[in-house]
Design a protein around this motif. Structure first.
Motif, mmCIF file in Angstrom:
data_model
loop_
_atom_site.group_PDB
_atom_site.id
_atom_site.type_symbol
_atom_site.label_atom_id
_atom_site.label_comp_id
_atom_site.label_asym_id
_atom_site.label_seq_id
_atom_site.Cartn_x
_atom_site.Cartn_y
_atom_site.Cartn_z
ATOM 1 N N LYS A 1 0.828 -1.209 0.000
ATOM 2 C CA LYS A 1 0.000 0.000 0.000
ATOM 3 C C LYS A 1 0.860 1.255 0.000
ATOM 4 O O LYS A 1 1.863 1.327 0.704
ATOM 5 C CB LYS A 1 -0.932 0.011 1.214
ATOM 6 C CG LYS A 1 -1.944 -1.098 1.192
ATOM 7 C CD LYS A 1 -2.904 -0.958 2.346
ATOM 8 C CE LYS A 1 -3.970 -2.031 2.259
ATOM 9 N NZ LYS A 1 -5.017 -1.825 3.237
ATOM 10 N N ASN A 2 0.410 2.216 -0.768
ATOM 11 C CA ASN A 2 1.038 3.547 -0.809
ATOM 12 C C ASN A 2 2.530 3.499 -1.122
ATOM 13 O O ASN A 2 3.339 4.116 -0.428
ATOM 14 C CB ASN A 2 0.792 4.314 0.492
ATOM 15 C CG ASN A 2 -0.643 4.756 0.619
ATOM 16 O OD1 ASN A 2 -1.236 5.250 -0.334
ATOM 17 N ND2 ASN A 2 -1.220 4.557 1.790
ATOM 18 N N ARG B 1 5.330 5.004 -2.723
ATOM 19 C CA ARG B 1 5.479 6.388 -3.164
ATOM 20 C C ARG B 1 6.619 6.517 -4.180
ATOM 21 O O ARG B 1 7.713 5.994 -3.956
ATOM 22 C CB ARG B 1 5.732 7.300 -1.969
ATOM 23 C CG ARG B 1 4.515 7.432 -1.078
ATOM 24 C CD ARG B 1 4.774 8.246 0.168
ATOM 25 N NE ARG B 1 5.701 7.634 1.117
ATOM 26 C CZ ARG B 1 5.362 6.654 1.962
ATOM 27 N NH1 ARG B 1 4.144 6.164 1.981
ATOM 28 N NH2 ARG B 1 6.253 6.154 2.789
ATOM 29 N N ASP C 1 4.318 13.718 -7.656
ATOM 30 C CA ASP C 1 4.242 12.603 -6.715
ATOM 31 C C ASP C 1 3.131 11.629 -7.114
ATOM 32 O O ASP C 1 2.055 12.048 -7.541
ATOM 33 C CB ASP C 1 3.959 13.126 -5.305
ATOM 34 C CG ASP C 1 5.125 13.912 -4.738
ATOM 35 O OD1 ASP C 1 6.246 13.367 -4.751
ATOM 36 O OD2 ASP C 1 4.922 15.056 -4.288
ATOM 37 N N TYR C 2 3.413 10.355 -6.919
ATOM 38 C CA TYR C 2 2.476 9.276 -7.219
ATOM 39 C C TYR C 2 2.468 8.291 -6.068
ATOM 40 O O TYR C 2 3.456 8.170 -5.342
ATOM 41 C CB TYR C 2 2.902 8.520 -8.490
ATOM 42 C CG TYR C 2 2.794 9.330 -9.745
ATOM 43 C CD1 TYR C 2 1.700 9.194 -10.587
ATOM 44 C CD2 TYR C 2 3.781 10.249 -10.085
ATOM 45 C CE1 TYR C 2 1.592 9.946 -11.739
ATOM 46 C CE2 TYR C 2 3.674 11.008 -11.233
ATOM 47 C CZ TYR C 2 2.583 10.847 -12.054
ATOM 48 O OH TYR C 2 2.473 11.607 -13.188
ATOM 49 N N THR C 3 1.369 7.568 -5.955
ATOM 50 C CA THR C 3 1.326 6.410 -5.077
ATOM 51 C C THR C 3 0.751 5.235 -5.858
ATOM 52 O O THR C 3 -0.069 5.410 -6.768
ATOM 53 C CB THR C 3 0.475 6.629 -3.802
ATOM 54 O OG1 THR C 3 -0.869 6.882 -4.170
ATOM 55 C CG2 THR C 3 1.028 7.756 -2.965
ATOM 56 N N ASP D 1 -0.882 1.253 -5.223
ATOM 57 C CA ASP D 1 -1.364 0.174 -4.359
ATOM 58 C C ASP D 1 -1.416 -1.082 -5.204
ATOM 59 O O ASP D 1 -1.977 -1.071 -6.300
ATOM 60 C CB ASP D 1 -2.758 0.485 -3.814
ATOM 61 C CG ASP D 1 -2.761 1.673 -2.874
ATOM 62 O OD1 ASP D 1 -1.830 1.780 -2.057
ATOM 63 O OD2 ASP D 1 -3.688 2.492 -2.954
ATOM 64 N N SER E 1 -2.059 6.339 -8.501
ATOM 65 C CA SER E 1 -2.601 7.664 -8.199
ATOM 66 C C SER E 1 -1.593 8.756 -8.489
ATOM 67 O O SER E 1 -0.428 8.658 -8.076
ATOM 68 C CB SER E 1 -2.990 7.762 -6.727
ATOM 69 O OG SER E 1 -3.965 6.808 -6.392
ATOM 70 N N LEU F 1 -0.861 12.442 -7.440
ATOM 71 C CA LEU F 1 -1.234 13.358 -6.374
ATOM 72 C C LEU F 1 -1.198 14.797 -6.891
ATOM 73 O O LEU F 1 -0.316 15.164 -7.667
ATOM 74 C CB LEU F 1 -0.292 13.193 -5.184
ATOM 75 C CG LEU F 1 -0.141 11.758 -4.663
ATOM 76 C CD1 LEU F 1 0.805 11.725 -3.477
ATOM 77 C CD2 LEU F 1 -1.486 11.161 -4.298
ATOM 78 N N THR G 1 -6.932 8.628 -9.559
ATOM 79 C CA THR G 1 -6.520 7.231 -9.436
ATOM 80 C C THR G 1 -7.157 6.387 -10.523
ATOM 81 O O THR G 1 -8.349 6.529 -10.802
ATOM 82 C CB THR G 1 -6.941 6.658 -8.070
ATOM 83 O OG1 THR G 1 -6.389 7.461 -7.028
ATOM 84 C CG2 THR G 1 -6.490 5.213 -7.903
#
Length: 119
Positions: free
Chosen positions: A7-8, A10, A27-29, A31, A97, A99, A111
């Protein structure tokens, strides 16, 4: 059966259709959830009997380093590589995602979610 979730995750990446996004980045994340058979590793307590989440993270980070115009494109690359490199994975659920996307509004993130099953 069972699942492993990261999860997350980064990253700072350079995806997007705008020329500036390719130069400035953002910035991106990510999952990532995979389905696999965890029964053998539950008994053996041996890394070789499960999916190494270090490898999963490595795949995500490496694919996020390659510029794409669309999040769907980078997501597809991540899924394709996980299936190729880890034969025991039967299903992948992925969210990517961006950001603070530059879309002219106060939006925390955009997302995309993808779900694929091994054929």
């Amino acid at each position: 059966m069972g699942s492993i979730k990261l999860k997350n995750i980064r990253t700072y990446s350079y995806h997007g259709c705008l020329l500036e996004e390719g130069k400035i980045g953002s910035d991106y994340t990510v999952d990532l959830e995979i389905k696999t058979d965890l029964r053998k590793s539950c008994v053996s307590d041996d890394l070789k009997d499960t999916v190494d989440y270090v490898l999963l993270n490595k795949i995500v980070v490496e694919e996020m380093e390659i510029r794409s115009h669309l999040l769907e494109h980078v997501g597809h690359r991540i899924i394709t590589r996980v299936f190729k490199e880890i034969p025991s994975v039967s299903r992948i659920l992925l969210g990517v995602s961006k950001l603070n996307p530059p879309i002219g509004g106060d939006v925390e993130a955009v997302t995309i979610e993808m779900e694929e099953y091994r054929n």
